[in-house]
Design an enzyme around this catalytic site. Sequence first.
Site, mmCIF file in Angstrom:
data_model
loop_
_atom_site.group_PDB
_atom_site.id
_atom_site.type_symbol
_atom_site.label_atom_id
_atom_site.label_comp_id
_atom_site.label_asym_id
_atom_site.label_seq_id
_atom_site.Cartn_x
_atom_site.Cartn_y
_atom_site.Cartn_z
ATOM 1 N N HIS A 123 -15.792 23.776 38.652
ATOM 2 C CA HIS A 123 -17.367 23.781 38.687
ATOM 3 C C HIS A 123 -18.449 22.934 39.565
ATOM 4 O O HIS A 123 -19.291 22.795 38.096
ATOM 5 C CB HIS A 123 -17.609 24.569 38.082
ATOM 6 C CG HIS A 123 -17.038 25.717 37.785
ATOM 7 N ND1 HIS A 123 -17.149 26.943 36.393
ATOM 8 C CD2 HIS A 123 -16.273 26.597 38.476
ATOM 9 C CE1 HIS A 123 -15.893 27.682 37.032
ATOM 10 N NE2 HIS A 123 -15.697 28.005 37.553
ATOM 11 N N HIS A 124 -17.843 21.678 40.354
ATOM 12 C CA HIS A 124 -18.861 20.743 40.455
ATOM 13 C C HIS A 124 -20.373 21.459 41.918
ATOM 14 O O HIS A 124 -19.766 21.969 41.271
ATOM 15 C CB HIS A 124 -18.133 20.457 41.549
ATOM 16 C CG HIS A 124 -17.442 19.641 41.158
ATOM 17 N ND1 HIS A 124 -15.736 20.293 41.490
ATOM 18 C CD2 HIS A 124 -16.759 17.755 40.419
ATOM 19 C CE1 HIS A 124 -14.765 19.418 40.385
ATOM 20 N NE2 HIS A 124 -15.164 18.216 40.022
#
Length: 195
Positions: A123-124
Amino acid sequence: MEKGTSAMHRDEPLVYSANDVKTGEGPILLPGVLHPKSVGSVKLNSTNPFDQPLIDPCYLEEQDDVDTMIRAVRFVQKLLATDAMTSFGVTPEPFQFDDCPHAMDSDGYWEYVIRHVAQTIWHHCGTCKMGTDDDKTAVVNPSLKVRGVRNVRVVDASVMPHLTSGNTNAPVIMIGEKGADLIKLASLPIVSSRL
């Protein structure tokens, strides 16, 4: 391992599993850091837009992130020791690392485990931060336009200044919907000068 390094080469995530001794079934608990202090970077490799960027995620660079994970492991251990869990015959199955120089279940042991098997949840965000005109670190403005570049918008998780506390799916859908509305509105001659 040294501070600021992480061996993310193993296939197993940091999982604290527990099994019912009778059935072999049980919960899998995945502790994680929702708001890591370690911050990575994405930089240009050259002036050629087709060259791969230089990506340095800096996983676990900040000791506080490791300490948070150790506290999470301790919380999971307490949870598994509750009457509710033990009544089902659930028993923890911790990692076994023969080459770990620390005593089993010590904080040093868990730091070793975390630095060797912790994984990202992919979940960058935040590589093209959205911000106001007075924020010099912002790449895009509130209309999702890239500063200093005409006719380019960024409409994805990279505009989020910080990771959300939950899954990024819904916020990214909202960003996409807002971006689509901004693009449609900009095509109207009456309002295009404002967007």
